[in-house]
Design a protein around this motif. Structure first.
Motif, PDB file in Angstrom:
ATOM      1  N   MET A  69     -32.153 -64.926  90.419  1.00 37.41           N
ATOM      2  CA  MET A  69     -31.571 -64.149  89.319  1.00 37.41           C
ATOM      3  C   MET A  69     -30.138 -64.581  89.046  1.00 37.41           C
ATOM      4  N   LEU A  70     -29.394 -64.854  90.108  1.00 41.90           N
ATOM      5  CA  LEU A  70     -28.015 -65.315  89.930  1.00 41.90           C
ATOM      6  C   LEU A  70     -27.990 -66.670  89.237  1.00 41.90           C
ATOM      7  N   ARG A  71     -28.856 -67.585  89.669  1.00 41.02           N
ATOM      8  CA  ARG A  71     -28.907 -68.919  89.058  1.00 41.02           C
ATOM      9  C   ARG A  71     -29.274 -68.821  87.583  1.00 41.02           C
ATOM     10  N   ASN A  72     -30.252 -67.977  87.268  1.00 41.15           N
ATOM     11  CA  ASN A  72     -30.662 -67.813  85.868  1.00 41.15           C
ATOM     12  C   ASN A  72     -29.535 -67.215  85.035  1.00 41.15           C
ATOM     13  N   HIS A  73     -28.820 -66.271  85.633  1.00 41.43           N
ATOM     14  CA  HIS A  73     -27.691 -65.668  84.920  1.00 41.43           C
ATOM     15  C   HIS A  73     -26.612 -66.710  84.653  1.00 41.43           C
ATOM     16  N   GLN A  74     -26.317 -67.530  85.659  1.00 43.88           N
ATOM     17  CA  GLN A  74     -25.310 -68.572  85.496  1.00 43.88           C
ATOM     18  C   GLN A  74     -25.688 -69.529  84.369  1.00 43.88           C
ATOM     19  N   LYS A  75     -26.969 -69.891  84.314  1.00 48.85           N
ATOM     20  CA  LYS A  75     -27.423 -70.808  83.269  1.00 48.85           C
ATOM     21  C   LYS A  75     -27.366 -70.161  81.895  1.00 48.85           C
ATOM     22  N   SER A  76     -27.695 -68.869  81.841  1.00 45.80           N
ATOM     23  CA  SER A  76     -27.725 -68.189  80.539  1.00 45.80           C
ATOM     24  C   SER A  76     -26.329 -68.054  79.948  1.00 45.80           C
ATOM     25  N   VAL A  77     -25.336 -67.777  80.792  1.00 44.15           N
ATOM     26  CA  VAL A  77     -23.981 -67.605  80.265  1.00 44.15           C
ATOM     27  C   VAL A  77     -23.320 -68.934  79.947  1.00 44.15           C
TER      28      VAL A  77
END
Length: 394
Positions: free
Chosen positions: A40-48
């Protein structure tokens, strides 16, 4: 608290009756939670950040000699990035610890503020986004590992904790190793393309992971050694890639096959690009020193030199090696001029450019450590080329 107490009683009963399969179940369940948190953290980092962003700076061997004066010069700022990813990791730790305290009553102790400068509030550099994402994930994994240790202290007896802990962190640790391997693989492709400026992202990653290593080792010292081995594996990959980038840069100067020279004998594009690359290295002096010290050639030179700062001395040796090769290559290229006046003028202009560039930056300070007579050499060479140029007209 009641649920926690019941869980401890159930675990104790199962273990006393020889039913230890719950240890594997616990490890896999908590491991799944840990992996999902990291995902979830990795996906959040990519999304922002709009996805994984790779550096697009061209090779120092291919850049234009003079940048457009209207273009903003964006130099890497490791200090700013340190603040960015440390701040994000601390936010995640705060949120995770609050959740833990609410659900179990456990606390993680006093949360210390980051020792890094917090005055910067600007935007991150896009070409370093991937580095930031990776480092945030590594720091977050370390924090989550500490939380998992606290969670299992009461429900898992000490004798079985190493085995369970390895189960919990195995998948997440493998993910971090794989991400590190992906970064290294892309860096090696950049090296193969002589895109050396982009490879510089390796050094701040290596620096930050080395800084994290003591805390990481303290976290896992009583548990499975495989976790420590995997962390060391990442550091070794980054070290080897950084070392290869530095040596291949010198080789790219030696093997440069471009035969087109300035028609007026002015500064060669390669000369300005080499100086620019060396100036970029100044931001990573301490880290590059660590990398070079493992090379027997550099360590032998260092042992013969009395210097109060070994990292500066080691980078000084590297600067000397680069500039010696640059000089040899330029002399070889100058032979392509059929006009002796242009040949002398070309050598004069390039030597003068290198000298002035060294003097206006801290490159000269480092070069003098490895070669105390370097300034004298350039002054002498310039005078010789001036004389040769004058004689060509008589």
């Amino acid at each position: 608290d009641e649920a926690k107490s019941q869980l401890i009683q159930i675990a104790s009963w199962l273990l006393s009756h020889g039913r230890d399969e719950y240890l594997t179940v616990y490890g896999k369940v908590r491991g799944g939670v840990l992996q999902r948190s990291l995902t979830m953290l990795r996906n959040h980092q990519k999304s922002v950040s709009g996805g994984s962003v790779h550096g697009t700076t061209s090779s120092p061997m291919l850049k234009t000699k003079f940048q457009n004066r209207h273009e903003a010069v964006r130099r890497p700022s490791t200090r700013r990035l340190q603040h960015v990813f440390e701040k994000k990791a601390n936010k995640m730790l705060l949120k995770a610890s609050q959740t833990l305290e609410h659900s179990t009553g456990l606390t993680l102790g006093t949360r210390r503020a980051s020792h890094l400068d917090t005055s910067y509030t600007g935007e991150e550099f896009d070409n370093e986004q991937e580095m930031e994402n990776y480092l945030v994930c590594v720091i977050a994994l370390h924090r989550l590992m500490q939380i998992e240790q606290i969670l299992m202290k009461d429900s898992i007896v000490p004798a079985h904790q190493p085995r369970v802990f390895e189960l919990i962190v195995r998948e997440a640790m493998d993910t971090i190793v794989q991400d590190g391997e992906n970064i290294v693989a892309r860096a090696r492709k950049c090296i193969a393309k002589h895109d050396f400026t982009t490879v510089l992202v390796i050094f701040p990653i290596f620096k930050q992971l080395r800084s994290l290593k003591p805390d990481f080792e303290r976290t896992v010292e009583q548990y499975d050694l495989n976790v420590k081995v995997k962390f060391d594996q990442i550091l070794q990959m980054l070290h080897m890639t950084g070392s290869k980038a530095l040596e291949d840069f010198i080789e790219s100067i030696r093997s440069d096959s471009v035969t087109q020279l300035p028609t007026d004998g002015t500064v060669h594009e390669m000369t300005s690009n080499v100086i620019r690359f060396l100036e970029e290295l100044l931001d990573y002096t301490d880290t590059i020193g660590i990398v070079l010290e493992q090379d027997p050639n550099y360590s032998r030179q260092l042992s013969k030199l009395k210097s109060s700062d070994s990292n500066k001395a080691l980078l000084g040796f590297y600067i000397k090696k680069v500039l010696v090769q640059l000089n040899h290559t330029l002399i070889s290229k100058s032979e392509l001029y059929s006009d002796s006046a242009l040949k002398a003028l070309f050598r004069l202009n390039n030597n003068n450019y290198v000298l002035k560039s060294l003097q206006r930056s801290s490159l000269m300070e480092l070069y003098l450590i490895s070669e105390p007579n370097c300034e004298e050499y350039y002054y002498t060479s310039i005078q010789e080329h001036k004389k040769a140029y004058s004689q060509s007209w008589t």
